[in-house]
Enzyme design. Structure first.
Site: not given
Ligand code: SF4
Length: 352
Positions: A45, A128, A146
């Site tokens: 990520e 996020y 996203d």
């Protein structure tokens, strides 16, 4: 239409169409009880922030081969990690990666936090990324949004406001579809749908599990969504770098300050980047201009970098940076813009 219906349709689609990614536990594996490694989820990520899946694949595999768990990464040498990250860009991510690894290893016994609040307290993890790790690693029903998900939501709910004002609405829509069960698979499924079916220019609606209920498709406006405000043109900045090779083959390099663009990375001595830089050379030499410009685009500006080249003897003295022997220097350790300057300088030095 009840909210859980699209999520189930999407999960069914994901079971058959999930992308094969090196950091992912496939849906069939999850059904067999395999759980994701939070270290892999976190690393992927962070790498995927503002970087494509295609670019991240190789970097991710090299990182986990070299540093197979968070403890190994925590004990890594800073320069080795920055070198392995070279070319991926946004170098603050690598510095924060190391800081987080050391916090997790030394203060948390090597155990990743599981909650959104615990994750977001770590360097380099924003809302996020915290939501994505929490959903994917621990199956918490977090709303993960996203750029792919924004596009899919704008189309599915036919949101016609420009993206700058539509984001809260898109986040609410995404939350309304997030299921309580299989939240990690669902988060990855929406991303996959956006990456492979609901693509930016021409969505493949006939292959989409949401086609029947998609308002953007029904109104024939899907390819035009999400709408965006016209972009401001990027300014151009200018800079100069000095590439000098000693007669024993060593190169003069400096590690850039931790803060700022390319922070912590190796680079050639030179100027700040602005309108009219006039830096002093780092060493007295007969500097030459190969008359080639390195052009590179960062998020907020274009850069045009002039390259100056020189050869010096072993008696040369400098207060800037350090001469690094040719066999200790790897071009791959340089960020892309510095590697481009190296190509120009080395080509010129080898010819002259
Ligand atoms: Fe995107 Fe088309 Fe699917 Fe709607 S039907 S979500 S526009 S691919």
């Amino acid at each position: 239409m009840r909210d859980h219906e699209p999520s189930q349709a999407l999960l069914n689609w994901y079971d058959a169409n999930a992308r094969d990614l090196p950091w992912r536990v496939a849906p069939a594996q999850r059904r067999n009880g395999v759980v994701p490694d939070p270290y892999h989820v976190w690393l992927s990520e962070i790498m995927l922030q503002q970087t494509t899946v295609a670019a991240v694949r190789g970097y991710f595999t090299r990182f986990i081969n070299r540093w197979p768990d968070v403890g190994a990464l925590a004990m890594a040498d800073d320069g080795d990690v920055m070198g392995e990250w070279a070319g991926l860009g946004y170098y603050a991510r690598a510095r924060n990666l190391l800081k987080s690894a050391r916090i997790i290893h030394r203060e948390m016994g090597g155990i990743f936090p599981q909650t959104h609040a615990g994750l977001i307290a770590l360097p380099g993890i924003g809302p996020y990324t915290a939501a994505a790790i929490s959903a994917i690693a621990y199956d918490h029903p977090e709303t993960v949004v996203d750029g792919n998900v924004e596009r899919v939501m704008a189309r599915f709910f036919a949101v016609t406001d420009t993206l700058d004002v539509a984001k809260p609405t898109l986040w609410e829509h995404a939350g309304s579809l997030t299921p309580k069960q299989r939240a990690g698979d669902y988060a990855q499924a929406v991303m996959d749908l956006g990456a492979t079916v609901c693509t930016p220019k021409s969505p493949s609606c006939n292959a989409c599990p949401w086609q029947e209920n998609c308002r953007g498709h029904a109104r024939g406006i899907a390819p035009d969504l999400p709408r965006r405000k016209p972009k401001q043109p990027k300014p151009t900045r200018f800079g100069i770098v000095y590439v000098v090779r000693r007669d024993d083959g060593a190169w003069l390099l400096e590690r850039r300050p931790d803060r700022g663009l390319l922070g912590g990375m190796l680079g050639w001595p030179g100027s700040d980047w602005g309108d009219n830089p006039t830096p002093a050379p780092p060493v007295s030499a007969n500097w030459q201009d190969p008359e080639k410009i390195v052009k590179h685009t960062f998020t907020h500006f274009h850069l045009e970098l002039s390259v100056r080249v020189a050869s010096v003897t072993r008696t040369a003295r400098t207060d800037v940076g350090k001469f690094i022997n040719n066999n200790m220097f790897h071009q791959n350790d340089l960020p892309t813009v510095m590697a481009k300057a190296f190509d120009i300088a080395k080509g010129w030095l080898d010819r002259n």
